[in-house]
Design a protein around this motif. Structure first.
Motif, short mmCIF file in Angstrom:
data_model
loop_
_atom_site.label_atom_id
_atom_site.label_comp_id
_atom_site.label_asym_id
_atom_site.label_seq_id
_atom_site.Cartn_x
_atom_site.Cartn_y
_atom_site.Cartn_z
N GLN A 1 0.79 -1.23 0.00
CA GLN A 1 0.00 0.00 0.00
C GLN A 1 0.82 1.28 0.00
O GLN A 1 0.30 2.35 -0.26
CB GLN A 1 -0.93 -0.01 1.22
CG GLN A 1 -1.98 -1.11 1.17
CD GLN A 1 -2.59 -1.39 2.53
OE1 GLN A 1 -1.89 -1.72 3.48
NE2 GLN A 1 -3.91 -1.24 2.61
N HIS A 2 2.09 1.22 0.35
CA HIS A 2 2.97 2.39 0.38
C HIS A 2 2.40 3.49 1.28
O HIS A 2 2.31 4.66 0.88
CB HIS A 2 3.21 2.93 -1.03
CG HIS A 2 4.03 2.00 -1.89
ND1 HIS A 2 5.41 1.92 -1.80
CD2 HIS A 2 3.67 1.09 -2.82
CE1 HIS A 2 5.86 1.03 -2.65
NE2 HIS A 2 4.83 0.49 -3.28
N LEU A 3 2.06 3.11 2.50
CA LEU A 3 1.50 4.04 3.48
C LEU A 3 2.61 4.65 4.33
O LEU A 3 3.74 4.15 4.37
CB LEU A 3 0.51 3.32 4.38
CG LEU A 3 -0.67 2.63 3.70
CD1 LEU A 3 -1.51 1.87 4.72
CD2 LEU A 3 -1.53 3.64 2.94
N LEU A 4 2.29 5.72 5.02
CA LEU A 4 3.22 6.30 5.98
C LEU A 4 3.38 5.38 7.19
O LEU A 4 2.46 4.61 7.52
CB LEU A 4 2.69 7.65 6.46
CG LEU A 4 2.91 8.84 5.53
CD1 LEU A 4 2.00 9.99 5.95
CD2 LEU A 4 4.37 9.28 5.57
N PRO A 5 4.52 5.42 7.86
CA PRO A 5 4.66 4.68 9.11
C PRO A 5 3.52 4.98 10.08
O PRO A 5 3.06 6.13 10.17
CB PRO A 5 6.00 5.19 9.65
CG PRO A 5 6.79 5.53 8.43
CD PRO A 5 5.77 6.10 7.47
N PHE A 6 3.07 3.92 10.74
CA PHE A 6 1.97 3.94 11.72
C PHE A 6 0.59 3.92 11.08
O PHE A 6 -0.42 3.90 11.78
CB PHE A 6 2.08 5.12 12.70
CG PHE A 6 3.37 5.15 13.45
CD1 PHE A 6 3.65 4.20 14.42
CD2 PHE A 6 4.31 6.12 13.18
CE1 PHE A 6 4.86 4.22 15.11
CE2 PHE A 6 5.52 6.15 13.86
CZ PHE A 6 5.80 5.20 14.83
N GLU A 7 0.51 3.90 9.74
CA GLU A 7 -0.79 3.75 9.08
C GLU A 7 -1.12 2.30 8.78
O GLU A 7 -2.23 2.00 8.36
CB GLU A 7 -0.82 4.57 7.78
CG GLU A 7 -0.79 6.07 8.00
CD GLU A 7 -0.89 6.88 6.73
OE1 GLU A 7 -1.24 8.09 6.81
OE2 GLU A 7 -0.62 6.32 5.64
N GLY A 8 -0.16 1.40 8.97
CA GLY A 8 -0.36 -0.03 8.79
C GLY A 8 -0.10 -0.76 10.10
O GLY A 8 -0.39 -0.23 11.17
N ASN A 9 0.46 -1.97 10.00
CA ASN A 9 0.67 -2.75 11.23
C ASN A 9 2.13 -3.12 11.48
O ASN A 9 2.43 -4.04 12.25
CB ASN A 9 -0.20 -4.01 11.21
CG ASN A 9 0.09 -4.91 10.01
OD1 ASN A 9 1.14 -4.81 9.38
ND2 ASN A 9 -0.86 -5.79 9.68
N ILE A 10 3.07 -2.43 10.87
CA ILE A 10 4.50 -2.69 11.09
C ILE A 10 4.91 -2.21 12.47
O ILE A 10 4.46 -1.16 12.94
CB ILE A 10 5.35 -2.01 9.99
CG1 ILE A 10 5.15 -2.72 8.65
CG2 ILE A 10 6.82 -1.98 10.37
CD1 ILE A 10 5.89 -2.09 7.49
N ASP A 11 5.79 -2.98 13.10
CA ASP A 11 6.35 -2.62 14.41
C ASP A 11 7.54 -1.70 14.18
O ASP A 11 8.67 -2.14 14.01
CB ASP A 11 6.78 -3.89 15.15
CG ASP A 11 7.39 -3.60 16.51
OD1 ASP A 11 7.48 -2.42 16.89
OD2 ASP A 11 7.80 -4.57 17.18
N TRP A 12 7.31 -0.40 14.19
CA TRP A 12 8.36 0.56 13.86
C TRP A 12 9.41 0.68 14.96
O TRP A 12 10.58 0.97 14.67
CB TRP A 12 7.74 1.92 13.53
CG TRP A 12 7.03 1.84 12.23
CD1 TRP A 12 5.69 1.74 12.01
CD2 TRP A 12 7.65 1.77 10.94
NE1 TRP A 12 5.42 1.62 10.67
CE2 TRP A 12 6.60 1.64 9.98
CE3 TRP A 12 8.96 1.81 10.49
CZ2 TRP A 12 6.86 1.55 8.63
CZ3 TRP A 12 9.23 1.73 9.14
CH2 TRP A 12 8.18 1.60 8.21
#
Length: 284
Positions: free
Chosen positions: A221-232
């Motif tokens: 989706q090429h979303l900004l960090p924190f807009e998906g479910n990745i553990d940043w």
């Protein structure tokens, strides 16, 4: 410390010069030139002069194009390779003119091979040969190749070649480790279900570039960090642990392309502040 960056595809509908001007006005100092914008200039009359003009513009704006995305094609499919290799070699030349440090390329794959061992060796050798051919196109250049981790499944259910650190590192060690490294794409790794902290640590010493984007694992989706479910938090911790100090480059087309141009600067200003905070590691 890592340097906040963004690809010019954030302004995909603009010409590359206008995209760079808009990004510089917002405050971005480091940029990746998108594949689409490279092609826009390459197809013009006297493209060398166009790339020289873009270099001069960046110097005047105090902006650096440190990364550039090479043509996206499957090097293991002969027809695609024949169509795109000349452009890929020219892109290495354009990167030299722009002062680019790392050209991003996707490893190729062979989804139709039935015997896994046979397919793996053919894919490895084809990728190795293409990488060496591209390096030899600019033998005295300081432009290096950063191999990007990809995602997906082959026809036989095996993970697509180039999706894991071990496969990317094989190519690094079997080509020229001085001019070949890895670009880690967080969105691709999330879709592949990888432990990104572990993967980043495995790339220690060979991670030279990043593509930073989020998703919810439904698609790229090429979303900004924190807009998906990745553990940043775990990703930033791992990047700092290995001492990575290259670009923290946002590849966020999905987050901005639907926003009207008149409002997009505001979104990209927020994206810059977010990237700066992540690079500083002060969100936790």
């Amino acid at each position: 410390m890592m340097k906040p960056a963004v690809w010019t595809d954030a302004f995909v509908e603009l010409q590359p010069e206008e995209a760079v001007k808009r990004l510089a006005k917002i405050g971005w100092k480091f940029i990746e030139l998108a594949d689409k914008h490279c092609r826009d200039l390459d197809k013009l009359n006297h493209p060398e002069k166009k790339f020289e003009a873009l270099r001069d513009l960046c110097e005047n704006l105090h902006v650096s194009i440190v990364q550039m995305h090479g043509p996206m094609f499957n090097v293991c499919v002969e027809q695609e390779r024949l169509l795109e290799m000349d452009l890929a070699k020219r892109a290495m030349r354009w990167a030299r003119i722009l002062g680019v440090k790392w050209m991003i390329f996707h490893p190729g794959r062979l989804p139709d091979m039935v015997k896994e061992d046979e397919a793996l060796e053919k894919v490895r050798q084809t990728n190795r040969e293409v990488i060496m051919e591209l390096l030899e196109a600019e033998p005295s250049s300081e432009v290096g190749i950063a191999l990007e981790n990809v995602f997906g499944k082959e026809a036989q259910g095996r993970a697509v070649y180039g999706s894991t650190p071990s496969e990317l590192l094989w190519l690094v060690h079997n080509t020229d480790a001085r001019r070949v490294g890895v670009c880690w794409d967080t969105g691709h790794a999330n879709l592949q279900g990888l432990d990104q902290s572990q993967a980043i640590k495995a790339l220690n010493g060979h991670l030279v570039a990043t593509h930073i984007a989020d998703n919810d694992t439904s698609r790229d989706q090429h979303l900004l960090p924190f807009e998906g479910n990745i553990d940043w938090r775990s990703i930033i911790t791992a990047l700092k642990e290995i001492g990575y100090d290259g670009l923290f480059n946002l590849e966020i087309g999905g987050a901005v392309h639907r926003i009207p141009l008149s409002l997009r600067d505001s979104c990209l200003h927020y994206a810059l502040k977010l990237a700066e905070s992540l690079c500083e590691g002060n969100l936790w």
